[in-house]
Design an enzyme around this catalytic site. Structure first.
Site, PDB file in Angstrom:
ATOM      1  N   GLN A 139     -52.565 -12.362  66.338  1.00 51.97           N
ATOM      2  CA  GLN A 139     -51.238 -12.048  66.827  1.00 51.97           C
ATOM      3  C   GLN A 139     -51.516 -11.456  67.989  1.00 51.97           C
ATOM      4  OE1 GLN A 139     -51.436  -8.501  63.446  1.00 51.97           O
ATOM      5  NE2 GLN A 139     -49.674 -10.104  61.984  1.00 51.97           N
TER       6      GLN A 139
ATOM      7  N   ASP B 241     -56.008  -8.865  66.577  1.00 59.44           N
ATOM      8  CA  ASP B 241     -54.157  -8.336  67.537  1.00 59.44           C
ATOM      9  C   ASP B 241     -54.855  -8.225  68.754  1.00 59.44           C
ATOM     10  OD1 ASP B 241     -51.676  -7.042  68.270  1.00 59.44           O
ATOM     11  OD2 ASP B 241     -51.504  -6.816  65.893  1.00 59.44           O
TER      12      ASP B 241
ATOM     13  N   GLU C  46     -58.266  -5.850  59.218  1.00 62.58           N
ATOM     14  CA  GLU C  46     -57.501  -5.672  60.699  1.00 62.58           C
ATOM     15  C   GLU C  46     -57.854  -4.679  61.040  1.00 62.58           C
ATOM     16  OE1 GLU C  46     -52.992  -5.897  63.401  1.00 62.58           O
ATOM     17  OE2 GLU C  46     -52.666  -5.921  61.349  1.00 62.58           O
TER      18      GLU C  46
ATOM     19  N   GLU D 224     -46.122 -10.111  66.550  1.00 63.76           N
ATOM     20  CA  GLU D 224     -45.464  -8.912  66.171  1.00 63.76           C
ATOM     21  C   GLU D 224     -45.648  -7.300  67.071  1.00 63.76           C
ATOM     22  OE1 GLU D 224     -48.130  -6.755  62.320  1.00 63.76           O
ATOM     23  OE2 GLU D 224     -48.614  -7.034  64.096  1.00 63.76           O
TER      24      GLU D 224
END
Length: 254
Positions: free
Chosen positions: A198, A172, A137, A234
């Site tokens: 996310q 993300d 990530e 998140e």
């Protein structure tokens, strides 16, 4: 219609993980994910997952020493990095987690990249064809100064270079937004290598409906592409998690 996974690293942090799993189920989440479940009772976590029927989408390797964000890209930390990977894969198997996020840590330059690629290859081999997917990530360097994997281009280069079927990207939208990227365009480029998604509000990492830019079009893109896995929530709730969940009904219909 998107489905959502509660990230229990940020949501219901006042509860034990088994209790947080049950709270997520009561709140209407479709799955859960965890940061570091290693110091809690695995049997109790498994029981909560079984009782609620919620799948576990992912866990992380440990962060390491104080101030670290993983060890996989830190030269000279090979033994500890492999220990963390072994622990995470064993934990994922024990809990039925779909994925393990291998945290890179702080570092830069060729030696850090060599270390990261070596440890990712090790993680993918240890996971095997029947084990958890290995995720990497990109984290924005405003929040995590010095993080090795600080941009999506580098993540794509590493995934392409290793060319391993069980190595994927965790996308993300919060980190992409904090990097100043167009979230929708960046995801469209990355989509073939994405293993998990996310979301959180930009720039404050609050609830995902309080965001600049508006993330509803991004979720609409996921829906149109046939993304059929839960999207990880998140974010940091400004108060009680239960009081922050108004976004979920609205974003289920972006």
């Amino acid at each position: 219609m998107p489905s959502f996974s509660a990230n229990l690293g940020f949501l219901w942090t006042e509860l034990s993980l088994p209790e947080a799993v049950r709270a997520a189920a009561r709140a209407g989440f479709d799955a859960v994910e965890m940061h570091w479940p290693y110091d809690e009772d695995a049997t109790a976590i498994r029981a909560a997952l079984a009782d609620t029927g919620l799948p576990l989408m992912g866990i992380n390797t440990r962060r390491g020493p104080e101030g670290a964000f993983g060890l996989a890209a830190v030269p000279g930390q090979g033994a500890a990095a492999r220990d963390h990977i072994d622990e995470a894969i064993a934990g994922a198997r024990a809990l039925g987690s779909a994925a393990v996020h291998v945290m890179a840590g702080l570092g830069e330059g060729a030696a850090a990249r060599v270390a990261f690629e070596e440890h990712l290859a090790y993680a993918c081999a240890q996971a095997g064809a029947d084990g958890p997917t290995i995720l990497i990530e990109p984290l924005n360097r405003q929040d995590v100064p010095g993080y090795f994997l600080g941009d999506f281009d580098l993540a794509g280069e590493i995934i392409a270079a290793l060319d391993l079927p069980n190595l994927k990207l965790m996308f993300d939208s919060y980190h992409a937004g904090r990097m100043g990227l167009d979230i929708r365009r960046t995801f469209a480029i990355c989509q073939p290598m994405v293993g998990h998604v996310q979301i959180a509000g930009v720039p404050d990492r609050g609830p995902p409906d309080i965001s600049t830019p508006d993330q509803r079009p991004f979720l609409h893109d996921l829906d149109a592409l046939g993304w059929d896995r839960p999207v990880g929530a998140e974010y940091r709730p400004p108060g009680r998690t239960e009081d922050s969940l108004g976004w979920m009904a609205g974003l289920r219909h972006p």
